[in-house]
Design a protein around this motif. Structure first.
Motif, PDB file in Angstrom:
ATOM      1  N   UNK A  29       0.819  -1.207   0.000  1.00  0.00           N
ATOM      2  CA  UNK A  29       0.000   0.000   0.000  1.00  0.00           C
ATOM      3  C   UNK A  29       0.849   1.252   0.000  1.00  0.00           C
ATOM      4  N   UNK A  30       0.184   2.361  -0.297  1.00  0.00           N
ATOM      5  CA  UNK A  30       0.842   3.657  -0.303  1.00  0.00           C
ATOM      6  C   UNK A  30      -0.195   4.762  -0.261  1.00  0.00           C
ATOM      7  N   UNK A  31       0.269   6.000  -0.285  1.00  0.00           N
ATOM      8  CA  UNK A  31      -0.606   7.165  -0.221  1.00  0.00           C
ATOM      9  C   UNK A  31      -0.452   8.001  -1.493  1.00  0.00           C
ATOM     10  N   UNK A  32      -1.532   8.658  -1.900  1.00  0.00           N
ATOM     11  CA  UNK A  32      -1.567   9.457  -3.129  1.00  0.00           C
ATOM     12  C   UNK A  32      -1.463  10.939  -2.788  1.00  0.00           C
ATOM     13  N   UNK A  33      -0.606  11.642  -3.532  1.00  0.00           N
ATOM     14  CA  UNK A  33      -0.412  13.077  -3.341  1.00  0.00           C
ATOM     15  C   UNK A  33      -1.005  13.813  -4.536  1.00  0.00           C
ATOM     16  N   UNK A  34      -1.816  14.823  -4.272  1.00  0.00           N
ATOM     17  CA  UNK A  34      -2.421  15.577  -5.369  1.00  0.00           C
ATOM     18  C   UNK A  34      -3.255  16.730  -4.847  1.00  0.00           C
ATOM     19  N   UNK A  88      -4.399  12.942  -0.816  1.00  0.00           N
ATOM     20  CA  UNK A  88      -5.777  12.908  -1.320  1.00  0.00           C
ATOM     21  C   UNK A  88      -6.352  11.488  -1.380  1.00  0.00           C
ATOM     22  N   UNK A  89      -5.543  10.468  -1.061  1.00  0.00           N
ATOM     23  CA  UNK A  89      -6.077   9.118  -1.137  1.00  0.00           C
ATOM     24  C   UNK A  89      -5.036   8.077  -0.788  1.00  0.00           C
ATOM     25  N   UNK A  90      -5.427   6.825  -0.927  1.00  0.00           N
ATOM     26  CA  UNK A  90      -4.532   5.708  -0.648  1.00  0.00           C
ATOM     27  C   UNK A  90      -4.709   4.664  -1.737  1.00  0.00           C
ATOM     28  N   UNK A  91      -3.713   3.798  -1.879  1.00  0.00           N
ATOM     29  CA  UNK A  91      -3.829   2.701  -2.834  1.00  0.00           C
ATOM     30  C   UNK A  91      -3.302   1.433  -2.180  1.00  0.00           C
ATOM     31  N   UNK A 109     -12.044   2.760   4.004  1.00  0.00           N
ATOM     32  CA  UNK A 109     -12.243   3.948   3.191  1.00  0.00           C
ATOM     33  C   UNK A 109     -13.185   4.929   3.883  1.00  0.00           C
ATOM     34  N   UNK A 110     -14.248   4.407   4.483  1.00  0.00           N
ATOM     35  CA  UNK A 110     -15.195   5.261   5.208  1.00  0.00           C
ATOM     36  C   UNK A 110     -14.506   5.970   6.371  1.00  0.00           C
ATOM     37  N   UNK A 111     -13.606   5.255   7.049  1.00  0.00           N
ATOM     38  CA  UNK A 111     -12.880   5.854   8.165  1.00  0.00           C
ATOM     39  C   UNK A 111     -11.997   7.000   7.682  1.00  0.00           C
ATOM     40  N   UNK A 112     -11.294   6.802   6.546  1.00  0.00           N
ATOM     41  CA  UNK A 112     -10.446   7.862   6.009  1.00  0.00           C
ATOM     42  C   UNK A 112     -11.273   9.076   5.596  1.00  0.00           C
ATOM     43  N   UNK A 113     -12.431   8.831   4.993  1.00  0.00           N
ATOM     44  CA  UNK A 113     -13.291   9.947   4.584  1.00  0.00           C
ATOM     45  C   UNK A 113     -13.818  10.704   5.798  1.00  0.00           C
ATOM     46  N   UNK A 114     -13.986   9.997   6.911  1.00  0.00           N
ATOM     47  CA  UNK A 114     -14.523  10.637   8.107  1.00  0.00           C
ATOM     48  C   UNK A 114     -13.457  11.425   8.852  1.00  0.00           C
ATOM     49  N   UNK A 115     -12.250  10.879   8.947  1.00  0.00           N
ATOM     50  CA  UNK A 115     -11.217  11.502   9.770  1.00  0.00           C
ATOM     51  C   UNK A 115     -10.189  12.296   8.970  1.00  0.00           C
ATOM     52  N   UNK A 116     -10.008  11.955   7.688  1.00  0.00           N
ATOM     53  CA  UNK A 116      -9.033  12.669   6.867  1.00  0.00           C
ATOM     54  C   UNK A 116      -9.695  13.774   6.058  1.00  0.00           C
ATOM     55  N   UNK A 117     -10.550  13.358   5.122  1.00  0.00           N
ATOM     56  CA  UNK A 117     -11.208  14.306   4.223  1.00  0.00           C
ATOM     57  C   UNK A 117     -12.341  13.570   3.526  1.00  0.00           C
TER      58      UNK A 117
END
Length: 264
Positions: A29-34, A88-91, A109-117
């Motif tokens: 896994x990793x994180x997306x920058x944008x 802006x996201x994860x993969x 994914x729901x957790x990231x949308x709730x706590x991140x953005x």
């Protein structure tokens, strides 16, 4: 905020694919920058590969320390690109299984949308699967968000919301993406060393077990060199040669244009 679509730069896509294909035993896994524009369209320009502290065939996690480090890296890239970049996201990868997110993926994914953005997106790369008709290797990619389908006042019930994904072609590779690609062998080597170090601190090890653990560690490093480091080096050398050829062609074109200007 439902995202209308995601544009993934081809060099960032290449890094994600190289990471996903680096192992078929566990997920990576990793994180997306944008950034997200006014039309709720996500633009992904780079990615950050994450080191796995615990290898699992069907589960990956992001630690708070990794998120903090990714935020700092996003700020650095924002200054470099002179754009308002952020995480802006994860993969993550799905080796040998379907591209569709599992129930755990949707909850994550729901957790990231709730706590991140609320505009946070997820990418899944399904690999090491064969097409049933051609029996050739097939790679699939999907982009998704989580949406709550429960009536108001009821416990949340999340389902995946597919997001349109577009790959933007590029003639060159950006510096951050090249750095991430070169970082891949080091990350995988660090993971193998971490696993080997765990065997050294365990008690009641006989000599045969120590020799076996050392041999497994050496074999893992040799495997990484054979299937990842050597092909990656060859690919980068080929890209360098193509760039040199392009430079020579551009120099000749420049000289011809200068001659035309002098004679006109």
């Amino acid at each position: 905020m439902a995202i209308s679509g995601v544009h993934l730069e081809s060099d960032a896509y290449m890094v994600c694919m190289a990471h996903a294909l680096s192992t078929e035993r566990e997920e990576v896994m990793g994180l997306c920058i944008g950034e997200v524009d006014m039309n709720k369209m996500v633009q992904i320009v780079s990615v950050i590969m994450l080191t796995r502290s615990d290898k699992q065939p069907d589960r990956v996690e992001i630690s708070p320390e990794q998120l903090s480090a990714a935020t700092v890296e996003a700020e650095r890239l924002a200054e470099l690109f002179e754009r308002p970049l952020r995480v802006v996201g994860w993969y993550h990868s799905h080796p040998h299984i379907t591209v569709w997110p599992s129930h755990v993926d949707v909850l994550t994914q729901a957790m990231y949308q709730r706590y991140m953005d609320e505009g946070f997106i997820g990418l899944i790369f399904s690999c090491f699967n064969n097409d049933k008709q051609t029996n050739h290797g097939r790679i699939q990619v999907t982009c998704f968000q989580a949406i709550n389908q429960s009536p108001e006042g009821e416990p949340p019930m999340y389902e995946r919301l597919e997001v349109p994904l577009y790959i933007n072609a590029k003639d060159s590779m950006s510096g951050p993406c090249l750095d991430a690609l070169v970082e891949l062998p080091r990350i995988l080597t660090q993971e193998e060393l971490h696993a080997y170090d765990k065997t050294l601190v365990s008690e009641n090890k006989d000599l045969l077990t120590q020799i076996h653990n050392g041999a497994v560690y050496t074999k893992s490093l040799s495997h990484l060199m054979e299937v990842l480091s050597a092909p990656l080096l060859q690919s980068l050398e080929s890209r360098l040669e193509r760039n040199k050829m392009k430079m020579e062609a551009l120099k000749k074109e420049k000289e011809e244009l200068l001659k035309e200007l002098q004679t006109s």
